[in-house]
Design a protein around this motif. Structure first.
Motif, PDB file in Angstrom:
ATOM      1  N   ALA A  39       0.830  -1.208   0.000  1.00 60.05           N
ATOM      2  CA  ALA A  39       0.000   0.000   0.000  1.00 60.05           C
ATOM      3  C   ALA A  39       0.862   1.254   0.000  1.00 60.05           C
ATOM      4  O   ALA A  39       0.555   2.242  -0.694  1.00 60.05           O
TER       5      ALA A  39
ATOM      6  N   TYR B 271      -0.168  -4.693  12.800  1.00 61.74           N
ATOM      7  CA  TYR B 271       1.066  -4.680  12.014  1.00 61.74           C
ATOM      8  C   TYR B 271       2.285  -4.857  12.915  1.00 61.74           C
ATOM      9  O   TYR B 271       3.192  -5.632  12.608  1.00 61.74           O
TER      10      TYR B 271
ATOM     11  N   ASP C 201      -5.824  -3.162  -0.492  1.00 63.35           N
ATOM     12  CA  ASP C 201      -6.942  -2.866   0.405  1.00 63.35           C
ATOM     13  C   ASP C 201      -6.716  -3.490   1.781  1.00 63.35           C
ATOM     14  O   ASP C 201      -7.026  -2.871   2.814  1.00 63.35           O
ATOM     15  N   VAL C 202      -6.153  -4.716   1.792  1.00 60.41           N
ATOM     16  CA  VAL C 202      -5.802  -5.333   3.079  1.00 60.41           C
ATOM     17  C   VAL C 202      -4.804  -4.453   3.812  1.00 60.41           C
ATOM     18  O   VAL C 202      -4.961  -4.138   5.001  1.00 60.41           O
TER      19      VAL C 202
ATOM     20  N   ARG D 218      -4.178  -1.264   3.525  1.00 58.13           N
ATOM     21  CA  ARG D 218      -4.732   0.022   3.941  1.00 58.13           C
ATOM     22  C   ARG D 218      -5.681  -0.114   5.124  1.00 58.13           C
ATOM     23  O   ARG D 218      -5.956   0.868   5.833  1.00 58.13           O
ATOM     24  N   SER D 219      -6.181  -1.326   5.344  1.00 56.98           N
ATOM     25  CA  SER D 219      -7.146  -1.530   6.430  1.00 56.98           C
ATOM     26  C   SER D 219      -6.515  -2.040   7.727  1.00 56.98           C
ATOM     27  O   SER D 219      -7.162  -2.049   8.769  1.00 56.98           O
ATOM     28  N   VAL D 220      -5.261  -2.467   7.669  1.00 54.26           N
ATOM     29  CA  VAL D 220      -4.605  -3.031   8.859  1.00 54.26           C
ATOM     30  C   VAL D 220      -4.283  -1.913   9.855  1.00 54.26           C
ATOM     31  O   VAL D 220      -3.706  -0.882   9.482  1.00 54.26           O
ATOM     32  N   ASP D 221      -4.634  -2.129  11.118  1.00 58.41           N
ATOM     33  CA  ASP D 221      -4.283  -1.120  12.123  1.00 58.41           C
ATOM     34  C   ASP D 221      -2.848  -1.316  12.597  1.00 58.41           C
ATOM     35  O   ASP D 221      -2.260  -2.392  12.452  1.00 58.41           O
TER      36      ASP D 221
ATOM     37  N   ARG E  54      -6.854  -6.212  -4.012  1.00 57.64           N
ATOM     38  CA  ARG E  54      -7.244  -6.802  -2.723  1.00 57.64           C
ATOM     39  C   ARG E  54      -6.109  -6.703  -1.717  1.00 57.64           C
ATOM     40  O   ARG E  54      -6.318  -6.354  -0.551  1.00 57.64           O
TER      41      ARG E  54
END
Length: 468
Positions: free
Chosen positions: A321, A354, A344-345, A347-350, A341
């Protein structure tokens, strides 16, 4: 110059080709023309090349021929036609990275590894096709490479064009990259030898990034000896890549005639986890061959890696990302579904998740480093099922756990940065190649390559080629 007549030039190893070029028994121009003819004949079936650099290759061949005639022989890559994954910048020639977004990007300089190949005298035949952005699948508007051993079988993820071209005799070796297994999978699928070096051992300057801390650059070749020649040419510190290791790679001219004294670890339980019978049978045959060559096989317990493989997508997704932030989501409609996909994964991980994935990877790295300090190398499958078909891959795409199974023996070593050498070690009942990997301490590429040469001196798996 005395002409040489050889029906199967295209399947020679570089170590066999180089003496012919050096003593002028073979012309670089003649060799490049032969390769271009073969590409023209087979590329319509195999789709290995993103673009062929015919004019540039013939010009470079003419220069190499003149240099060799004048006694200015640069070494074993001089006059040898190779190709590079279309992830690496090539000055004046488009580099698209398997995307449509960058199809018109023409870099003004070579990637460091491309420059080093040219400095060694190698001739770049062209740019090889890859999955979109070097992730899982090819962009839906592009024709994916076809496995020359069997058209219904996987070509092995992102460095697919590199392996197909090398296996089919469309170049004598190639460069690939490995972020989750993309040197090792294609080599296993196409009966080739590939080296994923230690992270930072080879410069990443001038290549499109997938995931910076996971990306590795390495050679795809027909033998461990050839892989060593390419590795020696491309490896070493690079001021343009601050993450490259400062240690200069020194070629070890000593050679083994056996594996006597080497301790090779084997975790039978790990290797057998959900692994199919043909892969296990090939591994057993490899163990017997290594023992016959004098190696001591030591039963070990490897650090837990299942969850590391499961969290690989978190690590890769966040970094991908970041790498695509200039074009995604602004141009999301131009992306294929798999790369979209993944981004998008990411960009959505907090940040908490991580960080947990990073800490788990660090723990695995430390434990694996401690284990390898007690061994010379570790014997591991490349994948748990031999030569998957396109139908099997379709099932993988629908089942995250199946995908985790696929990368369980490869992705952890991208996380840890340990070097891994993939070698062909058998065939399925249907005649498809099966590969295995040897993993060693960071910086021990020379040991792996020497061991690979000994194994290949006693076996013939690397001498088998697809019937085209």
């Amino acid at each position: 110059m005395t002409a040489i007549t050889m029906e199967d030039w295209h399947y020679l190893e570089i170590s066999e080709l180089a003496p012919l070029l050096k003593r002028r028994a073979l012309s670089p121009v003649e060799l490049v023309r032969s390769q271009l003819d073969r590409i023209e004949s087979l590329e319509g079936r195999l789709h290995a090349y993103a673009r062929v650099m015919a004019y540039e290759a013939l010009e470079a061949a003419s220069t190499a021929e003149l240099e060799i005639e004048r006694g200015n022989y640069r070494g074993p890559l001089h006059g040898v036609p190779v190709a590079v994954k279309d992830l690496f910048w090539t000055r004046g020639v488009a580099t698209a990275a398997g995307t449509t977004i960058y199809r018109d990007f023409v870099p003004q300089q070579d990637a460091t590894v491309v420059r080093r190949l040219r400095e060694a005298g190698a001739i770049i035949l062209g740019k090889l096709q890859l999955t979109e952005g070097a992730f899982a699948t090819h962009h839906p508007t592009l024709s994916p490479p076809v496995n020359p051993w069997g058209a219904n079988h996987w070509t092995g993820a992102s460095s697919s064009g590199s392996a197909v071209a090398t296996s089919a005799g469309l170049c004598f070796a190639s460069l690939g990259t490995d972020t989750g297994g993309s040197i090792r999978f294609p080599c296993a699928a196409n009966g080739l030898t590939g080296l994923k070096p230690s992270w930072g051992r080879v410069s990443r300057h001038g290549m499109f990034e997938l995931a910076a801390t996971l990306d590795h650059v390495g050679p795809i070749a027909r033998s461990a000896r050839d892989a060593a020649l390419l590795f020696q040419a491309i490896a070493g510190p690079d001021p343009l890549d601050p993450t490259s290791q400062l240690t200069t790679v020194v070629h070890d001219t000593a050679s083994f005639d056996s594996l006597r004294g080497l301790r090779i670890g084997l975790d039978s339980a790990w290797n057998a986890r959900a692994t199919d019978g043909e892969t296990l049978a090939a591994m057993e045959s490899v163990v017997r061959a290594l023992q016959a060559l004098g190696a001591e096989i030591v039963e070990v317990k490897t650090p837990e890696s299942w969850h590391v493989a499961g969290e690989w997508e978190v690590l890769c997704g966040v970094q991908t990302a970041v790498a695509h932030a200039d074009t995604y989501p602004a141009r999301a409609s131009e992306y294929g579904p798999a790369l979209s996909r993944l981004i998008d994964v990411g960009r959505s991980v907090d940040g908490m998740r991580y960080q947990r994935a990073i800490l788990e990877g660090m723990a695995f790295t430390g434990r694996m480093t401690a284990l390898l300090d007690t061994l010379d190398m570790l014997l591991v499958p490349v994948q748990p099922f031999a030569a998957p078909t396109h139908e099997q891959l379709g099932a993988l795409a629908q089942d995250p756990e199946l995908n985790q199974r696929l990368i369980q023996f490869t992705a952890p070593f991208d996380v840890s940065g340990h070097p891994a050498l993939t070698l062909p070690g058998g065939l399925t009942a249907g005649g498809m190649p099966i590969g295995f990997q040897l993993v060693s301490r960071k910086g021990a590429e020379g040991l792996l390559l020497q061991a690979g040469q000994v194994f290949q001196g006693a076996t013939q798996w690397h001498r088998r080629h697809p019937q085209l």
